[in-house]
Write a protein that holds these residues in place. Structure first.
Motif, PDB file in Angstrom:
ATOM      1  N   THR A  30      21.050  12.100  16.146  1.00 27.40           N
ATOM      2  CA  THR A  30      19.036  11.936  15.726  1.00 27.40           C
ATOM      3  C   THR A  30      17.972  10.298  15.642  1.00 27.40           C
ATOM      4  N   SER A  31      19.052   9.910  14.940  1.00 29.91           N
ATOM      5  CA  SER A  31      18.784   8.193  14.237  1.00 29.91           C
ATOM      6  C   SER A  31      19.846   6.940  14.525  1.00 29.91           C
ATOM      7  N   SER A  32      20.922   7.090  14.684  1.00 23.72           N
ATOM      8  CA  SER A  32      21.720   5.998  15.239  1.00 23.72           C
ATOM      9  C   SER A  32      21.644   5.405  15.805  1.00 23.72           C
ATOM     10  N   THR A  33      21.696   3.943  16.539  1.00 21.14           N
ATOM     11  CA  THR A  33      20.842   3.160  16.833  1.00 21.14           C
ATOM     12  C   THR A  33      22.678   2.812  17.878  1.00 21.14           C
ATOM     13  N   THR A  71      15.211   1.028  20.547  1.00 18.92           N
ATOM     14  CA  THR A  71      14.360   1.697  19.596  1.00 18.92           C
ATOM     15  C   THR A  71      12.662   2.241  19.638  1.00 18.92           C
ATOM     16  N   ARG A 124      19.495  12.352  21.930  1.00 21.85           N
ATOM     17  CA  ARG A 124      18.908  12.272  20.864  1.00 21.85           C
ATOM     18  C   ARG A 124      17.803  13.295  20.950  1.00 21.85           C
ATOM     19  N   ASN A 137      15.141  14.358  18.717  1.00 18.97           N
ATOM     20  CA  ASN A 137      13.200  13.975  17.980  1.00 18.97           C
ATOM     21  C   ASN A 137      12.923  14.997  16.957  1.00 18.97           C
ATOM     22  N   ALA A 188      20.501  13.437   9.697  1.00 26.61           N
ATOM     23  CA  ALA A 188      22.052  12.784   9.012  1.00 26.61           C
ATOM     24  C   ALA A 188      22.296  14.013   9.050  1.00 26.61           C
TER      25      ALA A 188
END
Length: 234
Positions: A77-80, A135, A99, A101, A30
């Motif tokens: 990377t980790s955002s929703t 998710t 994204r 990963n 992040a």
């Protein structure tokens, strides 16, 4: 200056290598937005045979494709969720959401979450021009795929599937996670845990390398620590 396709691919490889190096130093993905954004734009350039826009966020788009589409690229990377600027969205022909990963099995990989025209995107994004990331995504069992190589070491059986996945079994029981067992086997047979660049090898790299190394040894030599038979599927 415009980059050739080869130069773009080389730049993408260099950016991914640097990203992996930062991760090996313990940096949170992040905190690498400067790299993830660059990786996403270069990846999109490769997909579309395009070029970077001349200015950063030029009128809301980042890449111009070989078909002259103006593409807005978002990389997470980790955002929703991902939001687009409504003030510049009318300058965009296509949107791409990627994204990056990071996991033990695959290492670093780039996944396309959305790739469509701006017109199609409006109905999917709604009035807020926001895309919400699922998710959990359904996947088919890897056991449905063909096994392309396998080897036995002591009480363990290593299997490599056609998509590169490595599974480790002890008898009929699948060992999860597989990496600690693979690391132990690698240490016992002298297989290097690090890549040429000094990064930790992924589960797939370890498993594939161990199977290849076992295949090169005469039957009965491995394992060093106990009895076991080597079986390699051609």
């Amino acid at each position: 200056m415009p980059l050739t396709q080869i130069q773009t691919i080389q730049s993408l490889a260099e950016a991914l290598t640097w990203f992996e190096r930062e991760l090996s130093w313990g940096v949170d993905p992040a905190h690498l937005r400067h790299l993830t954004g660059r990786i996403g734009e270069l990846f999109t350039c490769v997909m579309t045979r395009g070029q970077m826009a001349l200015e950063v966020n030029q009128r809301g788009y980042d890449v111009i494709s070989a078909d002259n589409e103006r593409i807005s690229v978002k990389t997470i990377t980790s955002s929703t969720s991902v939001a687009f600027n409504p003030n510049t969205f009318d300058q965009v022909d296509r949107i791409v959401i990627l994204r990056i990963n990071v996991n033990e099995e695959n290492g670093v990989s780039v996944e396309t979450l959305l790739d469509c025209t701006a017109f199609e995107a409006r109905s999917r994004l709604g009035n807020g021009l926001t895309f919400y990331i699922e998710t959990q995504r359904p996947t088919r069992p890897v056991e449905n795929l063909a096994v392309v190589a396998s080897a036995s070491y002591g009480s363990y059986t290593l299997k490599q599937y056609e998509n590169g996945t490595i599974l480790v079994f002890e008898g009929d029981r699948k060992v999860e996670p597989a990496k600690p067992v693979l690391r132990r086997i690698a240490n016992e047979i002298g297989f290097d845990l690090l890549s040429a660049g000094g990064e930790q090898k992924t589960t797939r790299q370890l498993g594939a390398g161990i199977i290849r190394m076992l295949a090169l040894q005469p039957r009965g030599i491995w394992p060093r620590s106990g009895a076991g038979q080597l079986v390699v599927d051609e």
